[in-house]
Design a protein around this motif. Structure first.
Motif, mmCIF file in Angstrom:
data_model
loop_
_atom_site.group_PDB
_atom_site.id
_atom_site.type_symbol
_atom_site.label_atom_id
_atom_site.label_comp_id
_atom_site.label_asym_id
_atom_site.label_seq_id
_atom_site.Cartn_x
_atom_site.Cartn_y
_atom_site.Cartn_z
ATOM 1 N N THR A 1 38.675 -37.866 -29.433
ATOM 2 C CA THR A 1 38.093 -36.597 -29.011
ATOM 3 C C THR A 1 38.819 -35.460 -29.732
ATOM 4 O O THR A 1 39.909 -35.652 -30.294
ATOM 5 N N THR B 1 30.585 -42.526 -26.028
ATOM 6 C CA THR B 1 31.526 -41.942 -25.079
ATOM 7 C C THR B 1 32.392 -43.040 -24.471
ATOM 8 O O THR B 1 31.895 -44.086 -24.074
ATOM 9 N N GLU C 1 33.580 -35.488 -22.434
ATOM 10 C CA GLU C 1 34.203 -35.288 -23.735
ATOM 11 C C GLU C 1 33.345 -35.878 -24.842
ATOM 12 O O GLU C 1 32.733 -36.926 -24.681
ATOM 13 N N ARG C 2 33.342 -35.191 -25.962
ATOM 14 C CA ARG C 2 32.602 -35.647 -27.136
ATOM 15 C C ARG C 2 33.542 -36.498 -27.991
ATOM 16 O O ARG C 2 34.611 -36.055 -28.377
ATOM 17 N N TRP C 3 33.126 -37.728 -28.266
ATOM 18 C CA TRP C 3 33.916 -38.657 -29.067
ATOM 19 C C TRP C 3 33.383 -38.671 -30.490
ATOM 20 O O TRP C 3 32.182 -38.584 -30.712
#
Length: 195
Positions: A37, A70, A77-79
């Motif tokens: 992230t 994710t 959260e953006r992975w």
């Protein structure tokens, strides 16, 4: 991402994106982490999360990274992950394009500086590594007299050897064999020079 595909950079915007020093550090950190992230990467490069997020989006715009599945339970959260095994800049793509050639040179200088910093850090910290790692580290220089075709063949052979070891290490890690593994940087340069 497959283990052998590389992204061929042919567009000025993509080349400028990766030539940025922080973006190159982020790309390298993401490549090592496989997925991460912006928060995780911000900790590694000691920058604000908002700045890291901005630069990750620029790398994504250039097709160098992409969103990953994710890995957090809440999905907030953006992975991110690399979009390919790596990237390359072919001389044929930049030789007749002055802006691309200049951006390629800037990228090469950034990469060279960061590689030198990585090696200098190892030299400064080498006594913190075990005897096995100190003995295993390599630093050599060869000065052969080759033709351009021989240098190209040498590069292809060295790349194949490194890729073989990297793929085997990735497979071993996927199988749970992580004991004694560390991130290793291998920097090879081969270029003509005149004394």
């Amino acid at each position: 991402m497959t283990a052998s595909e590389t992204h061929r950079i042919t567009e000025l915007g993509t080349l400028k994106a990766i030539a940025h020093p922080l973006r190159m550090r982020l790309y390298r950190a993401l490549f090592v982490a496989r997925t991460a992230t912006a928060s995780q990467l911000a900790d590694q490069v000691d920058e604000a999360v908002s700045l890291v997020s901005y630069h990750l989006r620029k790398l994504a715009d250039g097709g160098l990274i992409e969103e990953a599945e994710t890995q957090s339970a809440d999905g907030r959260e953006r992975w991110w992950q690399p979009s390919s095994y790596g990237f390359r800049i072919d001389e044929a793509d930049v030789k007749d394009a002055p802006e691309l050639a200049a951006a390629s040179a800037a990228f090469g200088r950034t990469l060279s500086e960061q590689r030198a910093e990585m090696h200098a850090r190892f030299l400064d910290e080498r006594l913190t590594w075990s005897e096995a790692w100190r003995s295993a580290s390599i630093s050599s220089e060869w000065l052969p007299r080759l033709t351009a075709a021989e240098l190209a063949a040498l590069g292809a052979e060295l790349e194949a050897v490194l890729q073989k070891y990297d793929q085997a290490a990735r497979a071993a890690e996927a199988a749970g064999d992580t004991e004694g593994r560390e991130n290793v940087a291998v920097h090879l340069h081969g270029f003509p020079y005149r004394p």
